[in-house]
Structures are given as structure tokens and as C-alpha cells.
Design a protein around this motif. Structure first.
Motif, PDB file in Angstrom:
ATOM      1  N   THR A   1      -5.704  12.022   4.335  1.00  0.00           N
ATOM      2  CA  THR A   1      -4.561  11.123   4.183  1.00  0.00           C
ATOM      3  C   THR A   1      -5.115   9.706   4.134  1.00  0.00           C
ATOM      4  O   THR A   1      -5.849   9.285   5.040  1.00  0.00           O
ATOM      5  N   VAL A   2      -4.781   8.983   3.063  1.00  0.00           N
ATOM      6  CA  VAL A   2      -5.390   7.675   2.837  1.00  0.00           C
ATOM      7  C   VAL A   2      -4.329   6.654   2.466  1.00  0.00           C
ATOM      8  O   VAL A   2      -3.245   7.002   1.974  1.00  0.00           O
ATOM      9  N   ASN A   3      -4.649   5.404   2.695  1.00  0.00           N
ATOM     10  CA  ASN A   3      -3.820   4.294   2.257  1.00  0.00           C
ATOM     11  C   ASN A   3      -4.501   3.632   1.067  1.00  0.00           C
ATOM     12  O   ASN A   3      -5.704   3.330   1.118  1.00  0.00           O
TER      13      ASN A   3
ATOM     14  N   SER B   1      -4.087   1.087  -2.693  1.00  0.00           N
ATOM     15  CA  SER B   1      -3.387   0.105  -3.516  1.00  0.00           C
ATOM     16  C   SER B   1      -3.407   0.611  -4.947  1.00  0.00           C
ATOM     17  O   SER B   1      -4.483   0.786  -5.522  1.00  0.00           O
ATOM     18  N   ARG B   2      -2.237   0.865  -5.507  1.00  0.00           N
ATOM     19  CA  ARG B   2      -2.165   1.527  -6.810  1.00  0.00           C
ATOM     20  C   ARG B   2      -2.180   0.551  -7.967  1.00  0.00           C
ATOM     21  O   ARG B   2      -1.665  -0.552  -7.898  1.00  0.00           O
TER      22      ARG B   2
ATOM     23  N   SER C   1       0.821  -1.198   0.000  1.00  0.00           N
ATOM     24  CA  SER C   1       0.000   0.000   0.000  1.00  0.00           C
ATOM     25  C   SER C   1       0.858   1.251   0.000  1.00  0.00           C
ATOM     26  O   SER C   1       2.021   1.230   0.420  1.00  0.00           O
ATOM     27  N   ASP C   2       0.267   2.345  -0.477  1.00  0.00           N
ATOM     28  CA  ASP C   2       0.916   3.655  -0.477  1.00  0.00           C
ATOM     29  C   ASP C   2       0.092   4.606   0.379  1.00  0.00           C
ATOM     30  O   ASP C   2      -1.146   4.536   0.404  1.00  0.00           O
ATOM     31  N   ARG C   3       0.774   5.522   1.040  1.00  0.00           N
ATOM     32  CA  ARG C   3       0.106   6.540   1.859  1.00  0.00           C
ATOM     33  C   ARG C   3       0.193   7.858   1.108  1.00  0.00           C
ATOM     34  O   ARG C   3       1.284   8.351   0.807  1.00  0.00           O
TER      35      ARG C   3
ATOM     36  N   THR D   1      -1.877  11.897   0.178  1.00  0.00           N
ATOM     37  CA  THR D   1      -2.805  12.936   0.631  1.00  0.00           C
ATOM     38  C   THR D   1      -3.603  13.441  -0.566  1.00  0.00           C
ATOM     39  O   THR D   1      -3.032  13.815  -1.597  1.00  0.00           O
TER      40      THR D   1
ATOM     41  N   GLU E   1      -6.848   7.377   6.805  1.00  0.00           N
ATOM     42  CA  GLU E   1      -6.053   7.613   8.012  1.00  0.00           C
ATOM     43  C   GLU E   1      -6.467   8.917   8.695  1.00  0.00           C
ATOM     44  O   GLU E   1      -6.627   8.986   9.913  1.00  0.00           O
TER      45      GLU E   1
ATOM     46  N   SER F   1      -7.899   2.404   3.290  1.00  0.00           N
ATOM     47  CA  SER F   1      -8.328   2.961   4.570  1.00  0.00           C
ATOM     48  C   SER F   1      -8.127   4.465   4.557  1.00  0.00           C
ATOM     49  O   SER F   1      -7.307   4.990   3.789  1.00  0.00           O
TER      50      SER F   1
ATOM     51  N   THR G   1     -12.836   9.380  -1.850  1.00  0.00           N
ATOM     52  CA  THR G   1     -11.972  10.181  -0.974  1.00  0.00           C
ATOM     53  C   THR G   1     -12.321  11.652  -1.125  1.00  0.00           C
ATOM     54  O   THR G   1     -13.003  12.052  -2.078  1.00  0.00           O
TER      55      THR G   1
END
Length: 408
Positions: free
Chosen positions: A35-37, A39-40, A2-4, A6, A51, A49, A30
Motif C-alpha cells: 500500500t503506497v501513497n 502523486s499521479r 496524493s492518492d493511496r 495498492t 505505507e 511513501s 514498488t
């Protein structure tokens, strides 16, 4: 993995947008500042998710939210939602080089949509019935829908049963369900071949209370009652699968804005007139010429106004306005024009209008981008853009109707 990231802003389709290395990443469901997690997958990403949630995030009311592709904006507060929809229209006109006066959004209530398009597909020994996922051919099975009228929402199990009976083993079935004054009009396409046995089966199903008509691939199987729509107090027989505005209240709002603008016109052309949504209302005050390519729609309009006392003359013409728009010579007979084209807009027709002497024009559109393009053509031809009114009839989606008014 996953990537975090904004989220910085919203795209015109309601996706959150972030940037990484100069490239845009689009994340459905979103909001700006979150700030979200994720999957790209290339430029698109799946939300895993949240955050840090936005203050504008609210609980989505529908249990199918996030999977069903129909209502992608249920997580937005009412104020943020209205601002986004109005902003979509404002931005489309800004990109077209027009400084438009955009009114406040005319809202849409839940449980008000009188038409829904369902899909069904056989997967091994089971049938999926419902709506498509966003940007996908996969079908989400649903047990409730908060945007359609109760007359449709309470019959989902029945509609699924009908789809299971009619489904072809190799093709995706499409079912257009419309609530009319006589009950549900159900138009099924890409169904299995209707032999004598299947015909008897679906006849038994479709004779249930509250069903006005069932048609399969253009053939009427059963019609206990003629499915009619109320258009300004006039009954219009609905051809199977014919276009109509999805929400009756939104239709009335569009008509109110457009007809007030054209009130002083003596003769009006209603282009892309369909079954007469605006034609019949216009004919309360002025002579109207309705132009439409769909033959059954024109026949429904012709039948609706015959013998009705008090209406001004209505003439109709079958014409493909994309291939043969009304010319400036044709338009010289009118001092008012209303047009309501499909999503592609009315570019060719607007080029003729821009050279015409028509005094007032009302444009209705479900696509702000093509509406703004067409508006720019009219303004370049000498029209003044008076106002744009955004009207919501696709609740919780990024889609938006708008009515633009012009005068020369």
C-alpha cells in the motif's frame, strides 16, 4: 495531492501496477501487495511513501537509487529479483504462444560491468555528469556506481573533468567508457569542436595512467596503448564505441550455452557477429562465416584471427541482415547458425531460417519480446524449441539477456 493505492503486480519493466476505475497506474520502485501513497500524472505515478511494505522489500544499496534511472530494482529481495527476471522471459514466450522450458537465471555480480554510457549537459554555469533519470532527459550527477568494474567506478571524477573540458554549450555530450586489458577506452560524441587549444587540454588529461585511448566524434585524439579485449584467450582490438557484451562473465555464459548446442555442426554462420565474440570461440572447433554490417567491427575480427594457430577457417561478409538476410540458398552451406541481433530482433532472417535445412540454431537476445517472436517463426517453420536460458548482465534493471536453442 496524493492518492493511496495498492500495488497488484509488476509490469515487464519492473514498475508496480495498480488499477483504479479499470485504468492501470504504473508506479516505479514498488512491489506487489504494497500500500503506497503516490502523486499521479495520468497513467504514471511518483512514489511518495510506502505505507505497507512487502516482505520482499530490502534497503537499496546505492545512494542514487530512486533518482538514477539505471538500477530500478534494487529494492527487491534476491529471490524476488531472480523470479521477476526469469518470469519476464517466461511471460514473453507465453504471449508468443510457446511453452518454453526456461532455465534458472544465470546471475550477475555487482562491480562487473565493463562498459558504461555517461551523459553530460551544461546548465547555465555548471555541468551535470552522470546517468539519465528514468523516462527523462534530466541527468543525475553521480559520485559512485555499484554495477561497473572498479577501474571505471574509481575514475568518475576524472571522467567528469574530461566531460567538462569537451562539452558543447548547446548539446548533450555522450561518453562511452569501456574497460579493456590496456586500460580505459573513452569514446566521446556530440562534443565541442576540438581546436588546437582544446586538443592540447584533453591530451594532457587523457595521458593520465590507465587510459588506453580517447576518441572524440570518431577521431582518435590519443592512444597510449591499443585497447584490446580478451575473447577466449584471443586479443581483439576494440573499434571506438563498438558493441560488446557489457559483462565479461555474462558473455562467457552465453557462449557456453550456445557453443555446446552447436558443437556437432561442421560449418556455422554467426550472424550479427560484431567483433567476433562468438565467432572466435566457434572457430576453435568448426569453420565459421561471420556476417556483420559494421565495417570496423569486421576489420577487428579479421585482424584478431589472422596468424593464430589452431583456429578453423573464418570468413567474413559485410551485409545488412535487416535489408538482405541470408536466403535459404545461402543458408544451405551451414548446418548450424548463431545469431545475436540488436533489440529489434531478427524477424526477416528467421523467416529465411524457417524455410532452410539448417539443423541447429542458437539465438542470443537482449529483448525477450522480439526473441519470443522470432522463436515462434522458427517453431512454425518446423524447429523444436529445446530450451531458453535467461542470463543477467544488467544488474538491478529490468533488462535481461537470453539464449534460446532450436533443432530441426
Amino acid at each position: 495531492m496524493s492518492d493511496r493505492i495498492t500495488i497488484e503486480t509488476l509490469g515487464h519493466k519492473g514498475d508496480g501496477i495498480a488499477h483504479e476505475g479499470g485504468a492501470a497506474i504504473f508506479v516505479p520502485f514498488t512491489l506487489p501487495g504494497e500500500t503506497v501513497n503516490v502523486s499521479r500524472d495520468g497513467a504514471r505515478a511518483r512514489l511518495l511513501s510506502v505505507e505497507t511494505p512487502s516482505p520482499e522489500r530490502v534497503p537499496a544499496p546505492c545512494p542514487h537509487f530512486g533518482v538514477c534511472g539505471g538500477c530500478e530494482l534494487q529494492h527487491m529481495s534476491e529471490d524476488a529479483y531472480r523470479s521477476f527476471k526469469r518470469g519476464t522471459v517466461t511471460e514473453a514466450f507465453r504471449r508468443a504462444g510457446l511453452d518454453a522450458e526456461v532455465a534458472d537465471l544465470v546471475p550477475c555480480a555487482p562491480a562487473s560491468r565493463r562498459r558504461a554510457v555517461f551523459s553530460a549537459l551544461r546548465i547555465d554555469n555548471r555541468v551535470l555528469f552522470g546517468f539519465h533519470e528514468a523516462l527523462s532527459h534530466r541527468i543525475v550527477s553521480i559520485h559512485t556506481c555499484l554495477v561497473v568494474v572498479p577501474e571505471i567506478a574509481t575514475r568518475l571524477a576524472f571522467l567528469e573533468k574530461l566531460a567538462i573540458a569537451l562539452i558543447d554549450r548547446k548539446r548533450e555530450l555522450r561518453m562511452v567508457v569501456t574497460h579493456t586489458t590496456a586500460g580505459l577506452d573513452i569514446a566521446v560524441s556530440d562534443a565541442a569542436k576540438v581546436d588546437a587549444r582544446l586538443r592540447q587540454r584533453v591530451l594532457e588529461l587523457a595521458l593520465a595512467p590507465g587510459i588506453a585511448r580517447l576518441s572524440v566524434d570518431g577521431e582518435t585524439i590519443v592512444e597510449p596503448q591499443a585497447p584490446r579485449l580478451d575473447v577466449d584467450g584471443l586479443g581483439v582490438l576494440l573499434p571506438p564505441g563498438a558493441f560488446l557484451q557489457a559483462v565479461a562473465q555474462a558473455e562467457r555464459a552465453m557462449a557456453e550455452v550456445a557453443l555446446a548446442h552447436l558443437a556437432k555442426a561442421k560449418r556455422v554462420a554467426d550472424l550479427f557477429c560484431g567483433i567476433g565474440t562468438f565467432t572466435l570461440r566457434l572457430a576453435r572447433r568448426q569453420a565459421v562465416h561471420g556476417v556483420e554490417f559494421d565495417t570496423p567491427a569486421l576489420a577487428a575480427l579479421d585482424a584478431a584471427h589472422r596468424g593464430v594457430p589452431g583456429l578453423k577457417p573464418i570468413t567474413t561478409e559485410r551485409r545488412d541482415l535487416y535489408r538482405r538476410p541470408l536466403t535459404t540458398k545461402d543458408l544451405s552451406r551451414f548446418d548450424g547458425v548463431l545469431f545475436d541481433p540488436p533489440r529489434a530482433g531478427a524477424e526477416a532472417q528467421c523467416r529465411e531460417l524457417a524455410r532452410s535445412t539448417v539443423k541447429r540454431v542458437a539465438a542470443v537476445s537482449c529483448n525477450p519480446t522480439t526473441l519470443a517472436r522470432d522463436a515462434a517463426i522458427l517453431v512454425e517453420g518446423g524447429y523444436k524449441l529445446l530450451s531458453v536460458t535467461p542470463i543477467d548482465q544488467f544488474l538491478w534493471s529490468h533488462h535481461i539477456e537470453a539464449v534460446a536453442l532450436f533443432e530441426r
